[in-house]
Design an enzyme around this catalytic site. Sequence first.
Site, PDB file in Angstrom:
ATOM      1  CB  CYS A 163      -0.921  -0.013   1.213  1.00 18.53           C
ATOM      2  SG  CYS A 163       0.004  -0.182   2.744  1.00 18.53           S
ATOM      3  CG  ASP A 284      45.642 -21.872  15.143  1.00 15.40           C
ATOM      4  OD1 ASP A 284      44.818 -21.960  16.072  1.00 15.40           O
ATOM      5  OD2 ASP A 284      45.894 -22.811  14.369  1.00 15.40           O
ATOM      6  N   PRO A 313      43.863 -16.275  21.191  1.00 12.88           N
ATOM      7  CG  PRO A 313      41.927 -15.285  22.033  1.00 12.88           C
ATOM      8  CD  PRO A 313      43.089 -15.031  21.118  1.00 12.88           C
ATOM      9  CG  ASP A 314      42.664 -23.280  21.819  1.00  8.00           C
ATOM     10  OD1 ASP A 314      41.424 -23.430  21.840  1.00  8.00           O
ATOM     11  OD2 ASP A 314      43.443 -24.120  21.367  1.00  8.00           O
ATOM     12  CG  PHE A 332      34.157 -29.228  15.114  1.00  9.10           C
ATOM     13  CD1 PHE A 332      33.323 -28.867  16.165  1.00  9.10           C
ATOM     14  CD2 PHE A 332      33.592 -29.799  13.986  1.00  9.10           C
ATOM     15  CE1 PHE A 332      31.949 -29.079  16.096  1.00  9.10           C
ATOM     16  CE2 PHE A 332      32.227 -30.011  13.897  1.00  9.10           C
ATOM     17  CZ  PHE A 332      31.413 -29.651  14.955  1.00  9.10           C
ATOM     18  CE  LYS A 351      42.649 -27.194  20.874  1.00 13.43           C
ATOM     19  NZ  LYS A 351      42.338 -26.131  19.913  1.00 13.43           N
TER      20      LYS A 351
HETATM   21  N1  CTP Z   1      39.858 -23.427  18.362  1.00 11.83           N
HETATM   22  C1  CTP Z   1      39.572 -22.350  19.165  1.00 11.83           C
HETATM   23  N2  CTP Z   1      40.418 -21.289  19.210  1.00 11.83           N
HETATM   24  C2  CTP Z   1      41.534 -21.258  18.451  1.00 11.83           C
HETATM   25  C3  CTP Z   1      41.851 -22.378  17.631  1.00 11.83           C
HETATM   26  C4  CTP Z   1      40.983 -23.444  17.602  1.00 11.83           C
HETATM   27  O1  CTP Z   1      38.539 -22.372  19.858  1.00 11.83           O
HETATM   28  N3  CTP Z   1      42.338 -20.212  18.511  1.00 11.83           N
HETATM   29  C5  CTP Z   1      38.932 -24.573  18.377  1.00 11.83           C
HETATM   30  C6  CTP Z   1      38.175 -24.818  17.084  1.00 11.83           C
HETATM   31  O2  CTP Z   1      36.935 -24.139  17.099  1.00 11.83           O
HETATM   32  C7  CTP Z   1      37.991 -26.320  17.096  1.00 11.83           C
HETATM   33  C8  CTP Z   1      39.193 -26.826  17.864  1.00 11.83           C
HETATM   34  O3  CTP Z   1      39.720 -25.707  18.594  1.00 11.83           O
HETATM   35  O4  CTP Z   1      36.840 -26.699  17.806  1.00 11.83           O
HETATM   36  C9  CTP Z   1      40.322 -27.413  17.086  1.00 11.83           C
HETATM   37  O5  CTP Z   1      40.708 -26.600  16.035  1.00 11.83           O
HETATM   38  P1  CTP Z   1      41.980 -26.971  15.166  1.00 11.83           P
HETATM   39  O6  CTP Z   1      42.226 -25.862  14.200  1.00 11.83           O
HETATM   40  O7  CTP Z   1      41.851 -28.349  14.644  1.00 11.83           O
HETATM   41  O8  CTP Z   1      43.089 -27.084  16.277  1.00 11.83           O
HETATM   42  P2  CTP Z   1      44.222 -26.199  16.773  1.00 11.83           P
HETATM   43  O9  CTP Z   1      44.073 -26.114  18.234  1.00 11.83           O
HETATM   44  O10 CTP Z   1      44.329 -24.928  16.025  1.00 11.83           O
HETATM   45  O11 CTP Z   1      45.447 -27.158  16.481  1.00 11.83           O
HETATM   46  P3  CTP Z   1      46.405 -27.293  15.249  1.00 11.83           P
HETATM   47  O12 CTP Z   1      47.706 -26.857  15.794  1.00 11.83           O
HETATM   48  O13 CTP Z   1      46.325 -28.758  14.939  1.00 11.83           O
HETATM   49  O14 CTP Z   1      45.877 -26.420  14.133  1.00 11.83           O
END
Ligand code: CTP
Length: 409
Positions: A163, A284, A313-314, A332, A351
């Site tokens: 409209c 990473d 950070p992881d 994963f 982890k």
């Molecule tokens: N992950 C995360 N933070 C990061 C890197 C990875 O939370 N900085 C998480 C991803 O979301 C995933 C898991 O860690 O669930 C594994 O990711 P992957 O890339 O396989 O592992 P990495 O710890 O990065 O190990 P790699 O040295 O084998 O790459």
Amino acid sequence: MAFPLQSIHITLAVGGGIAAYKACDFIREAQRHGIASIHPILTPDSQQFITPLTLASLAMQPATIDSFALDERGVPLHIALAQKTDALVILPATANLLAKLANGFGDNLVTTTALTFTNKPIIIVPAMNTRMWENPFVQENLRKLEAQPNITCVMPSAGLLACGETGAGHLAPYTLIFEALYKVTHPHANLFKGVKTLVTAGGTIEPLDVARVLTNRSSGKMGVALADELHAMGAMVTLVTAQSEPPVRSYRVIQAQTAEKMKTAVLGLADEQDWILKAAAVSDFKLQDSNPHQKLKKQPNQTSYSLTFDLNPDILALLGQKKRPNQVLVGFAAETETAEIAPLLEKLNRKNASVLLVNNVATTGLGFGSDENQLKLLYPDGTTEETPILPKPLLARHVLLALAHRFLK
Ligand code: CTP
């Protein structure tokens, strides 16, 4: 991404409003989602806007308006449709149609058909002028309809109306209608009922300078498929995604594109979650001293270039450190070598994940960016389960059924 509607047959009831023309688009979109069949029916007034022939041609099924029509076996059509289709989608539902539905009228093929769907799902998609939409009678009818256990209303959005006015009353995006349809017809609709879940998705994007970024090949499809599946199985879902275009969904979607932003979003919500699924491919690395306002320059005759990166950070490891005893943390692993269990088990333990879903990213046509994938589920006791190769939405269902079997009490 498409919802897997391959086994779903629907009756599509078209009401007499200008949004009736959108029923045509809806049919095309539903076919793109692979829907099994669409059986159109119309109210008499809808013929002012659209013809049965248009709907029949698109749906490749007869489109009927006659209240007294019989199917090929001689069964009244309004009864036959409830027998042979899985759900009734009413699109658009006008104010008049809402009033009739809310009061149990059966004065045309659409209303009599709605009366036969007593034990089957009905999805009502209203669309009308804003003032009609805001009318207290309309709102009261809507409340009455929503109170019915088999009825889901997919609410209109705000936008420019036919409209010329702008406001609420715009037919909802098709994606939200398919999301609702997938949920109401899901065979495990209540498996995750009330379970609070957080899913991360997509490849994070780290700025290098004003123009360049560091990212990866993850599309986010697997994370979104998991979030969709959890939502369809009754979970309360939050999706934190790095995707440039986050999906349109009825559940909470938060965009977080860098690892730092994802960390803030995820850690802020972590304590209240029962399950956390970390499907995102988190970078990473991030550039040390990145300047988002300048461009990295090369010098004349320069033949190589060095950049220094800091580690991000992881997020999964941080979640693992604060994991509650009954919280399920799904990690994963993107690997190019998945045959050996020991390094994967080391990653899982480092982890503190409850399970690791291992993705072989070296296989062409699977995993990163593709529509299909295969995963290996690795548990802390070292046991593994291998999934078949499946389209990501079906893989998400397969994985969640396996995890539910193990972790849901
Ligand atoms: N992950 C995360 N933070 C990061 C890197 C990875 O939370 N900085 C998480 C991803 O979301 C995933 C898991 O860690 O669930 C594994 O990711 P992957 O890339 O396989 O592992 P990495 O710890 O990065 O190990 P790699 O040295 O084998 O790459």
